[in-house]
Structures are given as structure tokens and as C-alpha cells.
Design a protein around this motif. Structure first.
Motif, PDB file in Angstrom:
ATOM      1  N   HIS A 249     -53.236 -13.316 -18.793  1.00  0.00           N
ATOM      2  CA  HIS A 249     -52.245 -13.805 -17.615  1.00  0.00           C
ATOM      3  C   HIS A 249     -51.103 -12.811 -17.660  1.00  0.00           C
ATOM      4  CE1 HIS A 249     -51.050 -15.916 -21.244  1.00  0.00           C
ATOM      5  NE2 HIS A 249     -49.728 -16.118 -20.695  1.00  0.00           N
ATOM      6  N   LEU A 250     -50.820 -12.093 -18.981  1.00  0.00           N
ATOM      7  CA  LEU A 250     -49.629 -11.186 -18.874  1.00  0.00           C
ATOM      8  C   LEU A 250     -49.960  -9.902 -18.531  1.00  0.00           C
ATOM      9  CD1 LEU A 250     -48.345 -12.685 -22.406  1.00  0.00           C
ATOM     10  CD2 LEU A 250     -47.580 -13.259 -20.189  1.00  0.00           C
ATOM     11  N   PRO A 251     -48.930  -8.914 -18.371  1.00  0.00           N
ATOM     12  CA  PRO A 251     -49.242  -7.527 -18.124  1.00  0.00           C
ATOM     13  C   PRO A 251     -49.821  -6.873 -19.176  1.00  0.00           C
ATOM     14  CG  PRO A 251     -47.004  -8.038 -17.542  1.00  0.00           C
ATOM     15  CD  PRO A 251     -47.543  -9.209 -18.022  1.00  0.00           C
ATOM     16  N   TYR A 349     -44.507  -8.786  -5.580  1.00  0.00           N
ATOM     17  CA  TYR A 349     -43.639  -7.707  -5.584  1.00  0.00           C
ATOM     18  C   TYR A 349     -43.043  -7.589  -6.901  1.00  0.00           C
ATOM     19  CZ  TYR A 349     -44.385  -8.056  -0.423  1.00  0.00           C
ATOM     20  OH  TYR A 349     -44.774  -8.127   0.719  1.00  0.00           O
ATOM     21  N   GLU A 350     -42.361  -8.761  -7.645  1.00  0.00           N
ATOM     22  CA  GLU A 350     -41.848  -8.551  -8.831  1.00  0.00           C
ATOM     23  C   GLU A 350     -42.941  -8.201 -10.044  1.00  0.00           C
ATOM     24  OE1 GLU A 350     -39.898 -11.730  -6.407  1.00  0.00           O
ATOM     25  OE2 GLU A 350     -41.790 -11.316  -7.041  1.00  0.00           O
ATOM     26  N   THR A 351     -44.087  -8.739  -9.898  1.00  0.00           N
ATOM     27  CA  THR A 351     -45.324  -8.291 -10.808  1.00  0.00           C
ATOM     28  C   THR A 351     -45.488  -6.728 -10.585  1.00  0.00           C
ATOM     29  OG1 THR A 351     -46.143 -10.461 -10.721  1.00  0.00           O
ATOM     30  CG2 THR A 351     -47.416  -8.711 -11.642  1.00  0.00           C
ATOM     31  N   ALA A 352     -45.534  -6.192  -9.438  1.00  0.00           N
ATOM     32  CA  ALA A 352     -45.761  -4.948  -9.199  1.00  0.00           C
ATOM     33  C   ALA A 352     -44.682  -4.049  -9.699  1.00  0.00           C
ATOM     34  CB  ALA A 352     -45.913  -4.857  -7.699  1.00  0.00           C
ATOM     35  N   ILE A 353     -43.550  -4.575  -9.590  1.00  0.00           N
ATOM     36  CA  ILE A 353     -42.255  -3.730 -10.034  1.00  0.00           C
ATOM     37  C   ILE A 353     -42.719  -3.378 -11.504  1.00  0.00           C
ATOM     38  CG2 ILE A 353     -39.971  -3.473 -10.463  1.00  0.00           C
ATOM     39  CD1 ILE A 353     -39.813  -4.859  -7.567  1.00  0.00           C
ATOM     40  N   TYR A 354     -42.868  -4.608 -12.246  1.00  0.00           N
ATOM     41  CA  TYR A 354     -42.885  -4.433 -13.673  1.00  0.00           C
ATOM     42  C   TYR A 354     -44.137  -3.538 -14.164  1.00  0.00           C
ATOM     43  CZ  TYR A 354     -43.187  -5.166 -18.729  1.00  0.00           C
ATOM     44  OH  TYR A 354     -43.361  -4.863 -20.047  1.00  0.00           O
ATOM     45  N   HIS A 355     -45.115  -3.856 -13.299  1.00  0.00           N
ATOM     46  CA  HIS A 355     -46.433  -2.957 -13.651  1.00  0.00           C
ATOM     47  C   HIS A 355     -46.186  -1.627 -13.362  1.00  0.00           C
ATOM     48  CE1 HIS A 355     -50.847  -2.878 -13.588  1.00  0.00           C
ATOM     49  NE2 HIS A 355     -50.908  -1.794 -12.772  1.00  0.00           N
ATOM     50  N   SER A 401     -42.331 -13.407 -20.382  1.00  0.00           N
ATOM     51  CA  SER A 401     -42.960 -12.120 -19.927  1.00  0.00           C
ATOM     52  C   SER A 401     -41.899 -11.297 -19.289  1.00  0.00           C
ATOM     53  CB  SER A 401     -43.835 -12.443 -18.637  1.00  0.00           C
ATOM     54  OG  SER A 401     -44.204 -11.204 -17.873  1.00  0.00           O
ATOM     55  N   GLU A 402     -41.800  -9.942 -19.374  1.00  0.00           N
ATOM     56  CA  GLU A 402     -40.949  -9.021 -18.893  1.00  0.00           C
ATOM     57  C   GLU A 402     -40.808  -9.029 -17.613  1.00  0.00           C
ATOM     58  OE1 GLU A 402     -38.785  -7.141 -20.874  1.00  0.00           O
ATOM     59  OE2 GLU A 402     -39.537  -8.049 -22.756  1.00  0.00           O
ATOM     60  N   VAL A 403     -41.911  -9.595 -16.847  1.00  0.00           N
ATOM     61  CA  VAL A 403     -41.776  -9.731 -15.501  1.00  0.00           C
ATOM     62  C   VAL A 403     -40.777 -10.819 -15.119  1.00  0.00           C
ATOM     63  CG1 VAL A 403     -43.116 -10.508 -13.200  1.00  0.00           C
ATOM     64  CG2 VAL A 403     -44.216  -9.562 -15.077  1.00  0.00           C
ATOM     65  N   ASP A 404     -40.352 -11.710 -15.859  1.00  0.00           N
ATOM     66  CA  ASP A 404     -39.232 -12.617 -15.883  1.00  0.00           C
ATOM     67  C   ASP A 404     -37.865 -11.747 -15.583  1.00  0.00           C
ATOM     68  OD1 ASP A 404     -40.749 -14.877 -15.564  1.00  0.00           O
ATOM     69  OD2 ASP A 404     -40.742 -15.052 -17.864  1.00  0.00           O
TER      70      ASP A 404
END
Length: 739
Positions: A249-251, A349-355, A401-404
């Protein structure tokens, strides 16, 4: 975790339908020779597999004939229902455009499958392995021998041996006929609840089904070892596979997010926006799995470890890679690139940015990654301008998560600041890719948004950089009583004000930006009268639409009085009738219509399936944005479709025939969500039989809605009724004025 399509509860409920039909809206493309700096999303290639060219009803009939003659009538009926449901659901997925065929990822997975089944050639011939364009870390097997691997899984796996074990697990589901087994067990649970134990609650039945599902999963874990043991893959990687799934569930990596990835020289986030630390991710392997369909990782590891010790002499493999380590790493990277676009399409979008931050550590100049980042920022700005940005609130003490960290930054900014950040990225991208149409469209739209939503005066923005702070703090004189926390708060407020004030320092030196800003400012002030004048001036020059593309006409027959509400065979027949009616009525109206449908594909129609894949995603994302026009689509693909079909007018037509008892059913609500017409059916159904007809006409280049139609009739949709609707819609289309 590992999920398999056909092992479904007796009642395929709304949640299940939502999952599978939502999958049908994903993209599907296959690979050209990849240059990651100029990456192009995957497309299917070659010929369409023969199983996709056969109607669901034909496949169902062939499999129904294979049921043993001695099967008692009740069991036969249950098996027939299972075959009908699963064939329909599988075909919906395979023909949706979300499954890849003859692509680089699928070709690699098939090579690994060859290794797993090298000593079982007859079984190998029965199985087909395909890739699903989904970011979820899943794999699943079907009762008719199809094993589907999600891109999200390929992005997370660490080596080929782990993939080999997952394939072994899914092969076991097929060989052991777990789909039918679970279906029959769920029937028994439901029958016992209704006849033997009427007091059994819904929760008790759910728990009983979950318990049985976990037993099946453990069985597949163990029986999968039989196939894995016959390979040279390292048995040690079996256990590490479950570690991958535990953190899925994490990047794919956990590199600390550096806020400078988003910052610009004169747009630096204040400390108040930065999440200093992330809690160490610690997941208990022995988590509570009572309500899960899969046993927890601790139990699975425990069973596997015991079996490996018991049969240690059978597991001699030591190889992490047999096919090719280089090919695995390439496939892994491609999957990760693809997921960036999937996050964007899914509005994550935020998940996309960290990815993207992770991927751009090695490929900072990739046009694909840069444009996806810009589109993510741009979309967030569009939502923030309308107070619709639904950011994820982050508690500093719970962030894992770094997405946070990304979420925390956007949580701190207001709409203007987000827009200016997006504009700065667009301005940089415009300089980096001066001929890029997509960048130009986004850049222009952001300036329009800036003018329309904030009515700014450029005089309010600084033209020189922010003065640097003195190294030595000035001696406190006037406010000796100010506390340290108050000082910090005051400094933070100043920083927040400065964020927008100094954002345009570089842009205000750019004459082209200033000129375009003033042009948009003038256009905005004179918008209403100029629109009216332009409309009158062009009135006599307008022409009607003569050509349109109908995209995968859909029809669902739902009988809410039945245990299985969707009437699969009737649904298929109605879809064929609808396509026939469109073609016939288009001829009557002298309207040039191309019908793109997965119902009548030919062997060499892979380009049609690819077109449907892109259009499904375009349509889904456009509807998700509701009335917000966001240009995040692939401009090159839209242009290619326009040139190929000679029109920008694309039409989505659908219908749902519902037999009900005086109220809106969950099935119709779900169906309307899938088709995208939920805003139009809030009215209460008051008749036992209703049919809804839906139509949307888009200009896919401008995203403008040219026609929106929803009709309800209080009867079954026979051919005459359907033809009347189709004729009316096509007639309306033929009277739409060209842009």
C-alpha cells in the motif's frame, strides 16, 4: 493481496460490480522501443486473441455443455449460474481496454510462466497471462484459465523469483477449481442462513465466507509450491514475496521527499508547510484478519516455512532471475512509468507527485515525467480555485508515508499560491519544451484562471527578489514581552504572505508573459459582450455536424426482483440490437457514423481496442471532473483520433432497463455512476419497469459537451422503442452546429 476474479460470493453485489466495471475504464496500450526521456504509454499490438472474438453467450453455452450429465439438477443450475456470471464478468474486463495484449510486460510474464510450467506443457497450453493497467498490487486467476497481473504488482516486486511464486499461486487457483469451489460454498452458507438458521446475521455470513476464503488462499499458497519446486528459482524469495505484499500500500520506495522538487527560486515553502519527520513504518504481520478474504502475512509465512522445512530436499533452486535480470528491471521501470499516468487519471495527484519524485531521481529530463508532474499541479490548482480541492489532512504524529509530506504542503497553501506554483512550473516547461502543445494549452489556461479567479494587478507582485535575512538577529527593543512561540508565529505569517508576493519575479521580466497576461485581462473584462458579438457574427457561417463516432454503445438489463439482478444474456442481445439500430438510423439520417464497439471486433482490429481504451479513460476522467475543464488528456492521441476519424465529435450512448419495486435500486445507481449520468437520475422510480436512455456528445478536442440527453420511459425497451430513441438522438446530433 493476491486476488482472483472468479472466486466471488453468490451475490455479486454492487461493490463487486463497481470494482470490475471501474477497471473497464482504464487505459490499455502496448510498447514501442522505449526511450524513457520520450516515453509513450503502452498499447496492445498484434492480433486480437481468439477468445475476445467470441460472444459471451457462445462461450457460456460451450462450457455449459461440459457439465457432467450425472450432475443433479440443483447443482447443475448453480454451476450454470457460475459459468454465466464469470464469463460475462471476464469478458467485460478483457474487452474493456484495461487489459494489454502482446505487450512487453505481458510477453515477459509469459516467459516466466514458461519456466514455472516447463514440466507441465499440457497445463501451459490451457493458460493465458495478461497485464491489467491498474496501480493496485494484485493478481487473479479466472475459471477459464486466464491469469491477470496488475501493473502495480510488477512495479513492487523485487525479482523474477517472486513473480514466479505469484504465478504458481494463481495457477493453483485454476487447477484446484477454487472459483467454483468458493462459489458453491458461499451458496451453502446463504442457504443455511435462510432455511436452517434464520437468526444468522449478515455479518456472521460474511465472516463464514471470509473464513472459507482464507482456507482456499492457504491451500493455493501450499499447492503453488508444487510448481515452484520444479524451477530453479530461489525458494528463499517465496517468503520475501509476502514482505512485498505486506507493504504494497506504500510507494515502491521510501526516499525522503525533498520539497525543493516543487519549489522555484522565488517560491520557497515556509517551514510551516514542511513536515519534518515521518514515523517509521511498522506493520504487524500478525494483524487481525477476521474480516479479510486472505490470511495475514504471519500465518502465510508460518505455513510456507513449515512446508519448506518438511520438504527441504525438493527445493534446491537458488536463482533470483532465470529469464533475464535486465528484462525484469526494464519491465519494472515501465510498470512504474505507467502507474504515474494511472494516478493522474484516477485523480490521485499527491500520490502521483511523490511517485514522479522517485522516478525523476534517475530521469529528471523525461518529458513524460515532467508533463505528468505539470498536469498534477495544474489539476490541483483547478480544484483549489473552485474550493473543491479535497486534500488529505495529515496529522504530524501519524504520518507514515512520504506522500503525507506532499499532502501537508498542499494542505498549507491557498488556491492562489497553488495556482502560482503551477504557473511557475508551466512557464519553466514552456521554455524547456517550446514546441509542446500540451504545455502551451496548460500554460495559457493557468493565466486565464489567474485572471478570472483573482483579478490580480501585476503591480501587487514583487519585481525583485526577496531580500535575504540578516545573519545576526536584530536587538529586540519595542516588544520585549513577546514570547518565542509568538515570534515564530509572526515570522510564519510573514513567510506565508511572501509566498505569492515574490512568485512572479522572473515572469514579470518576460515580455511575452506580461503581454499574454494583459491580453487575457482585457478579454476577461470584455468577455460577455465579445461572446455575444462573436456569436451573432458567425451565425450565418455555422454548419451542422455530418460525422460522429459512437463509442462502445452500452445496454444493461437489470431485474431487481431476481437474486442475480443483471440479466447477462439479455444484456448482450440488447447491446447488439442497439448497435444495429444506430447503423440503420444513421443511414436514414444521412449521418456519417463510425461505431467503435468491442462487440464486433475482428482479428486485426487491435487499433479499435486501443482507441476504445483511450476514449474510455478520456470519458471517465472528463466525467470525474464534472463541470471543470481540465486539459490533462494526451493531446497527441486526441489529434490522432481526430485525423483518423475525420471528426472531433464523439458520442457515448447507453441504456439501462430496470425491473424494480418502486424505488431506485443500488444496481441502477451504480450503473449510472459507471456510465456517468448519476446527476440525472435522482428522481424516484415509481414504476415496476423503467428504461433509461443516456447520450452525451463531446468535442474531445475542446472537451465541450455538445449534447446531453437523459430520457426515461415506463416500459421495457423493445426494438421499436430503442429505435425511436436512437433516431431521436442521432437526429439531434445531426442538427448540432459545428464549432
Amino acid at each position: 493481496m493476491l486476488y482472483y476474479l472468479t472466486i466471488l460470493p453468490k451475490q455479486i453485489n454492487s461493490t463487486c460490480y463497481l470494482f470490475y466495471f471501474s477497471l473497464s475504464l482504464l487505459l490499455s496500450f502496448s510498447l514501442k522501443a522505449q526511450d524513457f526521456n520520450h516515453y509513450e504509454t503502452l498499447r496492445s499490438s498484434g492480433q486480437i486473441p481468439a477468445e475476445l472474438l467470441q460472444l459471451t453467450s457462445q462461450k457460456y453455452e460451450e462450457e455449459r455443455q461440459k457439465i457432467a450429465v450425472e450432475t443433479n439438477p440443483l447443482d447443475r443450475k448453480d454451476q450454470e449460474r457460475f459459468l454465466l456470471k464469470t464469463n460475462f464478468m471476464i469478458d467485460e474486463l478483457l474487452l474493456s481496454g484495461s487489459v494489454l495484449y502482446n505487450d512487453v510486460l505481458g510477453n515477459y510474464v509469459n516467459k516466466v510462466a514458461d519456466q514455472v510450467l516447463k514440466e507441465a506443457p499440457l497445463l501451459r497450453k490451457k493458460l493465458r497471462f495478461y497485464i491489467v493497467k491498474s496501480p493496485h498490487t494484485n493478481a487473479f486467476a479466472t475459471a477459464n484459465g486466464i491469469v491477470l497481473i496488475n501493473m502495480g504488482l510488477l512495479a513492487q516486486l523485487e525479482n523474477e523469483a517472486q513473480l514466479a511464486y505469484i504465478l504458481s499461486h494463481e495457477i493453483s487457483h485454476y487447477v484446484e477449481e477454487h472459483g467454483m469451489e468458493r462459489y458453491e460454498q458461499n451458496l451453502k452458507i446463504d442457504k443455511n442462513a435462510s432455511s436452517v438458521s434464520r437468526t444468522q446475521s449478515v455479518e456472521q455470513r460474511f465472516l463464514a465466507k471470509a473464513k472459507y476464503s482464507k482456507e482456499i488462499e492457504l491451500e493455493a499458497d501450499l499447492s503453488g509450491l508444487f510448481y515452484f519446486a520444479k524451477t530453479d528459482y530461489s525458494y528463499k524469495e517465496i517468503i520475501t514475496t509476502f514482505d512485498v505484499l505486506l507493504y504494497a500500500h506504500l510507494p515502491f520506495d521510501n526516499i525522503p521527499f525533498d520539497e525543493s522538487f516543487l519549489e522555484k527560486e522565488h517560491f520557497v515553502f515556509p517551514k510551516a508547510f514542511i513536515l519534518d519527520s515521518i514515523a517509521k513504518v511498522e506493520i504487524d504481520e500478525n494483524y487481525d484478519d477476521e474480516y479479510s478474504s486472505h490470511p495475514n502475512v504471519f500465518k502465510r509465512k508460518e505455513k510456507i516455512t513449515a512446508e519448506l522445512k518438511k520438504n527441504a530436499d525438493q527445493f534446491k533452486g537458488t536463482q533470483k532471475f532465470i529469464v533475464s535480470e535486465a528484462e525484469f528491471l526494464k519491465v519494472q521501470k515501465i510498470a512504474r512509468y505507467e502507474i504515474a499516468q494511472l494516478y493522474l487519471s484516477n485523480l490521485q495527484y499527491e500520490t502521483a507527485i511523490y511517485h514522479l519524485f522517485l522516478l525523476m531521481q534517475s530521469d529528471p529530463d523525461s518529458r513524460y515525467l515532467n508533463i505528468t508532474l505539470l498536469k498534477s499541479l495544474y489539476a490541483i490548482a483547478k480544484y483549489a480555485n473552485r474550493d473543491l480541492y479535497d486534500y488529505t489532512e495529515v496529522r504530524e504524529d501519524l504520518a507514515e508515508s512520504e506522500v503525507d509530506k506532499v499532502n501537508y504542503i498542499f494542505e498549507g497553501m491557498n488556491g492562489e499560491e497553488i495556482l502560482l506554483l503551477s504557473l511557475l512550473h508551466a512557464w519553466d516547461m514552456k521554455a524547456k519544451f517550446p514546441q509542446d502543445e500540451e504545455v502551451a494549452i496548460i500554460y495559457d489556461d493557468l493565466i486565464k484562471e489567474f485572471v478570472a479567479f483573482y483579478e490580480p494587478s501585476l503591480a501587487d507582485y514583487a519585481t525583485a527578489p526577496k531580500p535575504s535575512k540578516p545573519k545576526n538577529k536584530p536587538t529586540q527593543t519595542a516588544d520585549e514581552t513577546t514570547t518565542e512561540p509568538e515570534k515564530e508565529k509572526s515570522e510564519a505569517e510573514v513567510n506565508l504572505d511572501d509566498l505569492a508576493k515574490y512568485a512572479l519575479v522572473d515572469l514579470l521580466k518576460d515580455d511575452s508573459f506580461v503581454e499574454q497576461f494583459k491580453k487575457e485581462e482585457t478579454a476577461y473584462r470584455n468577455a460577455k459582450p465579445s461572446n455575444k458579438k462573436r456569436k451573432l457574427a458567425s451565425k450565418n457561417e455555422e454548419k451542422n455536424i455530418k460525422k460522429a463516432v459512437i463509442v462502445n454503445p452500452g445496454f444493461y438489463v437489470i431485474n431487481n426482483r431476481k437474486k442475480d439482478p443483471i440479466r447477462f444474456l439479455k444484456t448482450e442481445n440488447k447491446r447488439l440490437d442497439l448497435i444495429q439500430g444506430i447503423n440503420q438510423n444513421a443511414d436514414l439520417l444521412n449521418l456519417d457514423v463510425s461505431v467503435l464497439s468491442n462487440m464486433n471486433l475482428k482479428t486485426n482490429d487491435m487499433d479499435v481496442l486501443n482507441d476504445l481504451s483511450f476514449l474510455n479513460t478520456w470519458f471517465s476522467e472528463r466525467l470525474n471532473h464534472k463541470n471543470i475543464e481540465i486539459h490533462t488528456y494526451d493531446k497527441a492521441k486526441v489529434t490522432a483520433l481526430k485525423e483518423k476519424y475525420g471528426t472531433t465529435n464523439f458520442v457515448w450512448i447507453g441504456a439501462a432497463s430496470l425491473r424494480n419495486r418502486g424505488k431506485i435500486s443500488q444496481d441502477l445507481l451504480l450503473l449510472s455512476t459507471i456510465i456517468g449520468f448519476i446527476p440525472f437520475i435522482y428522481n424516484k422510480i415509481t414504476h415496476a419497469h423503467d428504461t433509461y436512455f443516456f447520450a452525451l456528445v463531446f468535442n474531445i478536442e475542446t472537451q465541450e459537451v455538445k449534447l446531453r440527453s437523459v430520457e426515461r420511459i415506463n416500459t421495457n425497451a423493445n426494438k421499436n422503442v430503442m429505435n425511436a430513441f436512437v433516431y431521436d438522438i442521432l437526429n439531434q446530433i445531426s442538427h448540432i452546429k459545428l464549432d
